[in-house]
Design a protein around this motif. Structure first.
Motif, PDB file in Angstrom:
ATOM      1  N   GLY A  47       8.011 -42.183 -35.543  1.00 35.81           N
ATOM      2  CA  GLY A  47       9.214 -42.123 -36.362  1.00 35.81           C
ATOM      3  C   GLY A  47      10.299 -43.106 -35.980  1.00 35.81           C
ATOM      4  N   LYS A  48       9.920 -44.086 -35.147  1.00 33.77           N
ATOM      5  CA  LYS A  48      10.905 -45.096 -34.732  1.00 33.77           C
ATOM      6  C   LYS A  48      10.358 -46.496 -34.948  1.00 33.77           C
ATOM      7  CE  LYS A  48      13.474 -42.798 -31.060  1.00 33.77           C
ATOM      8  NZ  LYS A  48      13.896 -42.839 -29.674  1.00 33.77           N
ATOM      9  N   ARG A  69      18.839 -55.268 -34.212  1.00 31.31           N
ATOM     10  CA  ARG A  69      19.532 -54.006 -34.363  1.00 31.31           C
ATOM     11  C   ARG A  69      18.607 -52.816 -34.576  1.00 31.31           C
ATOM     12  NH1 ARG A  69      25.088 -53.403 -35.312  1.00 31.31           N
ATOM     13  NH2 ARG A  69      25.331 -51.210 -34.935  1.00 31.31           N
ATOM     14  N   ILE A  70      17.458 -53.037 -35.207  1.00 31.35           N
ATOM     15  CA  ILE A  70      16.651 -51.891 -35.655  1.00 31.35           C
ATOM     16  C   ILE A  70      15.694 -51.364 -34.596  1.00 31.35           C
ATOM     17  CG2 ILE A  70      16.820 -52.507 -38.091  1.00 31.35           C
ATOM     18  CD1 ILE A  70      14.035 -53.717 -37.932  1.00 31.35           C
ATOM     19  N   VAL A  71      15.391 -52.186 -33.585  1.00 30.49           N
ATOM     20  CA  VAL A  71      14.407 -51.753 -32.587  1.00 30.49           C
ATOM     21  C   VAL A  71      14.969 -50.577 -31.790  1.00 30.49           C
ATOM     22  CG1 VAL A  71      13.135 -52.425 -30.519  1.00 30.49           C
ATOM     23  CG2 VAL A  71      13.296 -53.995 -32.449  1.00 30.49           C
ATOM     24  N   GLY A  72      14.155 -49.520 -31.702  1.00 28.23           N
ATOM     25  CA  GLY A  72      14.571 -48.326 -30.969  1.00 28.23           C
ATOM     26  C   GLY A  72      15.218 -47.280 -31.857  1.00 28.23           C
ATOM     27  N   LYS A  73      15.508 -47.672 -33.101  1.00 29.55           N
ATOM     28  CA  LYS A  73      16.158 -46.720 -34.014  1.00 29.55           C
ATOM     29  C   LYS A  73      15.112 -45.885 -34.762  1.00 29.55           C
ATOM     30  CE  LYS A  73      20.751 -48.301 -34.995  1.00 29.55           C
ATOM     31  NZ  LYS A  73      20.942 -49.081 -33.786  1.00 29.55           N
ATOM     32  N   THR A  74      15.513 -44.658 -35.097  1.00 31.98           N
ATOM     33  CA  THR A  74      14.650 -43.831 -35.937  1.00 31.98           C
ATOM     34  C   THR A  74      14.673 -44.382 -37.357  1.00 31.98           C
ATOM     35  OG1 THR A  74      16.391 -42.335 -36.649  1.00 31.98           O
ATOM     36  CG2 THR A  74      15.272 -41.790 -34.571  1.00 31.98           C
ATOM     37  N   LEU A  75      13.669 -43.996 -38.132  1.00 35.76           N
ATOM     38  CA  LEU A  75      13.615 -44.473 -39.516  1.00 35.76           C
ATOM     39  C   LEU A  75      14.838 -44.001 -40.303  1.00 35.76           C
ATOM     40  CD1 LEU A  75       9.811 -44.098 -40.274  1.00 35.76           C
ATOM     41  CD2 LEU A  75      11.085 -46.135 -39.573  1.00 35.76           C
ATOM     42  N   GLU A  88      17.842 -43.561 -39.041  1.00 37.47           N
ATOM     43  CA  GLU A  88      18.957 -44.414 -38.610  1.00 37.47           C
ATOM     44  C   GLU A  88      18.858 -45.804 -39.246  1.00 37.47           C
ATOM     45  OE1 GLU A  88      19.738 -42.529 -34.141  1.00 37.47           O
ATOM     46  OE2 GLU A  88      18.267 -44.122 -34.401  1.00 37.47           O
ATOM     47  N   VAL A  89      17.641 -46.311 -39.353  1.00 40.28           N
ATOM     48  CA  VAL A  89      17.449 -47.624 -39.969  1.00 40.28           C
ATOM     49  C   VAL A  89      17.835 -47.564 -41.440  1.00 40.28           C
ATOM     50  CG1 VAL A  89      15.702 -49.318 -40.668  1.00 40.28           C
ATOM     51  CG2 VAL A  89      15.697 -48.414 -38.342  1.00 40.28           C
ATOM     52  N   ASP A  90      17.446 -46.482 -42.104  1.00 35.63           N
ATOM     53  CA  ASP A  90      17.784 -46.315 -43.510  1.00 35.63           C
ATOM     54  C   ASP A  90      19.305 -46.280 -43.696  1.00 35.63           C
ATOM     55  OD1 ASP A  90      16.741 -45.850 -46.223  1.00 35.63           O
ATOM     56  OD2 ASP A  90      17.877 -43.986 -46.043  1.00 35.63           O
ATOM     57  N   GLU A  91      19.968 -45.546 -42.837  1.00 37.54           N
ATOM     58  CA  GLU A  91      21.429 -45.458 -42.881  1.00 37.54           C
ATOM     59  C   GLU A  91      22.051 -46.844 -42.661  1.00 37.54           C
ATOM     60  OE1 GLU A  91      23.770 -43.429 -43.570  1.00 37.54           O
ATOM     61  OE2 GLU A  91      25.526 -44.213 -42.500  1.00 37.54           O
ATOM     62  N   LEU A  92      21.489 -47.589 -41.703  1.00 33.88           N
ATOM     63  CA  LEU A  92      22.008 -48.936 -41.412  1.00 33.88           C
ATOM     64  C   LEU A  92      21.843 -49.852 -42.623  1.00 33.88           C
ATOM     65  CD1 LEU A  92      23.202 -50.830 -39.226  1.00 33.88           C
ATOM     66  CD2 LEU A  92      20.842 -51.410 -38.595  1.00 33.88           C
ATOM     67  N   ILE A  93      20.685 -49.776 -43.271  1.00 34.37           N
ATOM     68  CA  ILE A  93      20.440 -50.606 -44.455  1.00 34.37           C
ATOM     69  C   ILE A  93      21.520 -50.348 -45.506  1.00 34.37           C
ATOM     70  CG2 ILE A  93      18.900 -50.949 -46.442  1.00 34.37           C
ATOM     71  CD1 ILE A  93      16.532 -50.352 -44.514  1.00 34.37           C
ATOM     72  N   ALA A 121       9.055 -53.544 -46.070  1.00 39.27           N
ATOM     73  CA  ALA A 121       8.163 -53.311 -44.927  1.00 39.27           C
ATOM     74  C   ALA A 121       8.067 -51.828 -44.597  1.00 39.27           C
ATOM     75  CB  ALA A 121       8.642 -54.096 -43.704  1.00 39.27           C
ATOM     76  N   LEU A 122       9.189 -51.132 -44.691  1.00 41.69           N
ATOM     77  CA  LEU A 122       9.191 -49.695 -44.382  1.00 41.69           C
ATOM     78  C   LEU A 122       8.394 -48.929 -45.425  1.00 41.69           C
ATOM     79  CD1 LEU A 122      12.883 -49.189 -43.246  1.00 41.69           C
ATOM     80  CD2 LEU A 122      10.836 -49.257 -41.813  1.00 41.69           C
ATOM     81  N   ALA A 123       8.507 -49.353 -46.674  1.00 37.58           N
ATOM     82  CA  ALA A 123       7.719 -48.715 -47.745  1.00 37.58           C
ATOM     83  C   ALA A 123       6.236 -48.977 -47.487  1.00 37.58           C
ATOM     84  CB  ALA A 123       8.148 -49.251 -49.094  1.00 37.58           C
TER      85      ALA A 123
END
Ligand code: ZN
Length: 149
Positions: free
Chosen positions: A51-52, A76-82, A84-89, A143-145
């Motif tokens: 999940g990360k 920025r995204i390495v180490g973040k949960t999906l 958290e990454v979604d929120e960042l996007i 990429a996440l999709a």
């Protein structure tokens, strides 16, 4: 130094010294993105585990805005949960005025600071450059999709 000048320096630093540049040996997700308006290209490899985002690497070419944005994103995204990454996007898209709403830059709020990414706010005034800044983030969404398919 003016804020504009500071932002320019941050962008140039990422452009000249891109973080997490290259390819991964065994990515679990991948996407390529292009911005034909400017000729920018981004190729993104991710390893998603538990999940990360465990690893990220990016290659590309194009203008300084697109490549600096890609460097900041990968860093920025390495180490973040999906989540958290979604929120960042979405925060970046709000910062770029692509999405309505507050990017959450309030320094009083813990974890609010977007750091280097705030330097991208300057492109809001230039709609053509917004596409450059957004390209890595659109590619990340792809990429996440791909990775969860
Ligand atoms: Zn561009």
């Amino acid at each position: 130094m003016s804020l504009d000048e500071l932002y320019r320096q941050v962008i140039l630093d990422h452009y000249r010294n891109p973080r997490r540049s290259g390819r991964l040996e065994s990515p679990t997700a991948h996407a390529d993105g292009t911005n034909p308006l400017c000729g920018d290209e981004i190729s993104l490899d991710l390893v998603i585990a538990e999940g990360k985002v465990a690893e990220a690497a990016v290659t590309g070419r194009g203008c300084s805005i697109s490549q600096a944005s890609a460097s900041m994103m990968a860093d920025r995204i390495v180490g973040k949960t999906l989540a958290e990454v979604d929120e960042l996007i979405h925060r970046v898209k709000r910062l770029l005025d692509i999405e309505e709403g507050d990017p959450g830059l309030d320094p009083e709020r813990p974890g609010a600071a977007l750091g280097d990414l705030e330097s991208l706010a300057g492109v809001r005034r230039f709609p053509v450059r917004v596409k450059c800044a957004d390209l890595p983030w659109a590619t990340l969404q792809q990429a996440l999709a791909d990775g969860t398919a």
